[in-house]
Design a protein around this motif. Sequence first.
Motif, mmCIF file in Angstrom:
data_model
loop_
_atom_site.group_PDB
_atom_site.id
_atom_site.type_symbol
_atom_site.label_atom_id
_atom_site.label_comp_id
_atom_site.label_asym_id
_atom_site.label_seq_id
_atom_site.Cartn_x
_atom_site.Cartn_y
_atom_site.Cartn_z
ATOM 1 N N UNK A 8 0.798 -1.219 0.000
ATOM 2 C CA UNK A 8 0.000 0.000 0.000
ATOM 3 C C UNK A 8 0.825 1.260 0.000
ATOM 4 N N UNK A 9 0.138 2.351 -0.200
ATOM 5 C CA UNK A 9 0.752 3.669 -0.197
ATOM 6 C C UNK A 9 1.224 3.987 1.215
ATOM 7 N N UNK A 10 2.438 4.505 1.321
ATOM 8 C CA UNK A 10 3.021 4.804 2.627
ATOM 9 C C UNK A 10 3.148 6.301 2.843
ATOM 10 N N UNK A 11 2.961 7.088 1.785
ATOM 11 C CA UNK A 11 3.042 8.542 1.927
ATOM 12 C C UNK A 11 2.061 9.004 2.994
ATOM 13 N N UNK A 12 2.534 9.904 3.851
ATOM 14 C CA UNK A 12 1.712 10.413 4.940
ATOM 15 C C UNK A 12 1.923 9.672 6.245
ATOM 16 N N UNK A 13 2.547 8.496 6.193
ATOM 17 C CA UNK A 13 2.845 7.737 7.401
ATOM 18 C C UNK A 13 4.043 8.363 8.123
ATOM 19 N N UNK A 14 4.117 8.173 9.426
ATOM 20 C CA UNK A 14 5.330 8.538 10.153
ATOM 21 C C UNK A 14 6.447 7.625 9.656
ATOM 22 N N UNK A 15 7.681 8.049 9.814
ATOM 23 C CA UNK A 15 8.813 7.227 9.370
ATOM 24 C C UNK A 15 8.781 5.867 10.066
ATOM 25 N N UNK A 16 8.493 5.850 11.354
ATOM 26 C CA UNK A 16 8.468 4.584 12.096
ATOM 27 C C UNK A 16 7.377 3.650 11.586
ATOM 28 N N UNK A 17 6.178 4.187 11.347
ATOM 29 C CA UNK A 17 5.083 3.353 10.828
ATOM 30 C C UNK A 17 5.394 2.857 9.411
ATOM 31 N N UNK A 18 6.000 3.715 8.599
ATOM 32 C CA UNK A 18 6.352 3.328 7.226
ATOM 33 C C UNK A 18 7.398 2.211 7.241
ATOM 34 N N UNK A 30 15.263 2.328 2.651
ATOM 35 C CA UNK A 30 16.277 3.365 2.785
ATOM 36 C C UNK A 30 15.523 4.672 2.949
ATOM 37 N N UNK A 31 15.921 5.458 3.933
ATOM 38 C CA UNK A 31 15.257 6.733 4.186
ATOM 39 C C UNK A 31 16.115 7.853 3.628
ATOM 40 N N UNK A 32 15.487 8.722 2.851
ATOM 41 C CA UNK A 32 16.154 9.893 2.288
ATOM 42 C C UNK A 32 15.512 11.124 2.915
ATOM 43 N N UNK A 33 16.311 11.944 3.582
ATOM 44 C CA UNK A 33 15.818 13.154 4.232
ATOM 45 C C UNK A 33 15.812 12.988 5.735
ATOM 46 N N UNK A 34 15.531 14.081 6.409
ATOM 47 C CA UNK A 34 15.546 14.038 7.876
ATOM 48 C C UNK A 34 14.204 14.427 8.483
ATOM 49 N N UNK A 35 13.137 14.359 7.678
ATOM 50 C CA UNK A 35 11.795 14.659 8.175
ATOM 51 C C UNK A 35 11.242 13.509 9.001
ATOM 52 N N UNK A 36 10.057 13.725 9.561
ATOM 53 C CA UNK A 36 9.420 12.715 10.407
ATOM 54 C C UNK A 36 8.252 12.018 9.730
ATOM 55 N N UNK A 37 7.884 12.496 8.518
ATOM 56 C CA UNK A 37 6.758 11.935 7.783
ATOM 57 C C UNK A 37 7.202 11.603 6.364
ATOM 58 N N UNK A 38 6.749 10.471 5.854
ATOM 59 C CA UNK A 38 7.079 10.071 4.488
ATOM 60 C C UNK A 38 6.226 10.895 3.520
ATOM 61 N N UNK A 39 6.900 11.583 2.576
ATOM 62 C CA UNK A 39 6.162 12.393 1.603
ATOM 63 C C UNK A 39 5.979 11.658 0.282
ATOM 64 N N UNK A 41 7.250 7.589 -1.862
ATOM 65 C CA UNK A 41 8.007 6.337 -1.843
ATOM 66 C C UNK A 41 8.343 5.934 -3.268
ATOM 67 N N UNK A 42 9.471 5.255 -3.411
ATOM 68 C CA UNK A 42 9.865 4.676 -4.700
ATOM 69 C C UNK A 42 10.360 3.275 -4.406
ATOM 70 N N UNK A 43 9.806 2.251 -5.054
ATOM 71 C CA UNK A 43 8.731 2.268 -6.032
ATOM 72 C C UNK A 43 7.384 2.554 -5.381
ATOM 73 N N UNK A 44 6.423 2.867 -6.229
ATOM 74 C CA UNK A 44 5.077 3.179 -5.768
ATOM 75 C C UNK A 44 4.346 1.913 -5.338
ATOM 76 N N UNK A 45 3.324 2.091 -4.541
ATOM 77 C CA UNK A 45 2.490 0.969 -4.104
ATOM 78 C C UNK A 45 1.910 0.261 -5.324
ATOM 79 N N UNK A 55 12.783 -0.366 -0.744
ATOM 80 C CA UNK A 55 11.813 0.705 -0.881
ATOM 81 C C UNK A 55 12.460 1.970 -0.317
ATOM 82 N N UNK A 56 12.501 3.015 -1.134
ATOM 83 C CA UNK A 56 13.096 4.275 -0.696
ATOM 84 C C UNK A 56 11.979 5.175 -0.185
ATOM 85 N N UNK A 57 12.144 5.629 1.055
ATOM 86 C CA UNK A 57 11.157 6.480 1.712
ATOM 87 C C UNK A 57 11.720 7.890 1.793
ATOM 88 N N UNK A 58 11.054 8.825 1.139
ATOM 89 C CA UNK A 58 11.502 10.225 1.134
ATOM 90 C C UNK A 58 10.741 10.997 2.207
#
Length: 136
Positions: A8-18, A30-39, A41-45, A55-58
Amino acid sequence: NAKTVLSGEISGFSVEDAKARVVKDEYSYKIIGDGHTVVRQVPKAGEGLSHSSVVVLYTTDDTTSSLVSVPNVVGMTAALANKTLTDSGLNISIAGTSAEFLDGAISVSQSVEAGEVVDRGTVVQVEFRHFSNITD
């Protein structure tokens, strides 16, 4: 390298939940960035992935630092194409044959052209063929 689908789509999830969701689906992340929420993902759901996919989480919209150049994998064995793509930060999707018949198969095409610049984590579909019966 059996294909599965990210659930499923992970955008909008907290980094921990994602991270928990990706691990539940049996992928690495792999997490890219230092935010607390995933804006994003690549690849897409819903995109087909192999179990070795990452899965790269931005967590920021600035993705210029996470762009990679796609290598040429045409003419390679499945193992070498997989290693070459994953070493470049990309994922592979195998076409043309099933995982159990990859021994001796050579890649004949790839879905993203060599040299194209894409997001880290992009899935490159590589088509394989067997050439064991070729004679001069």
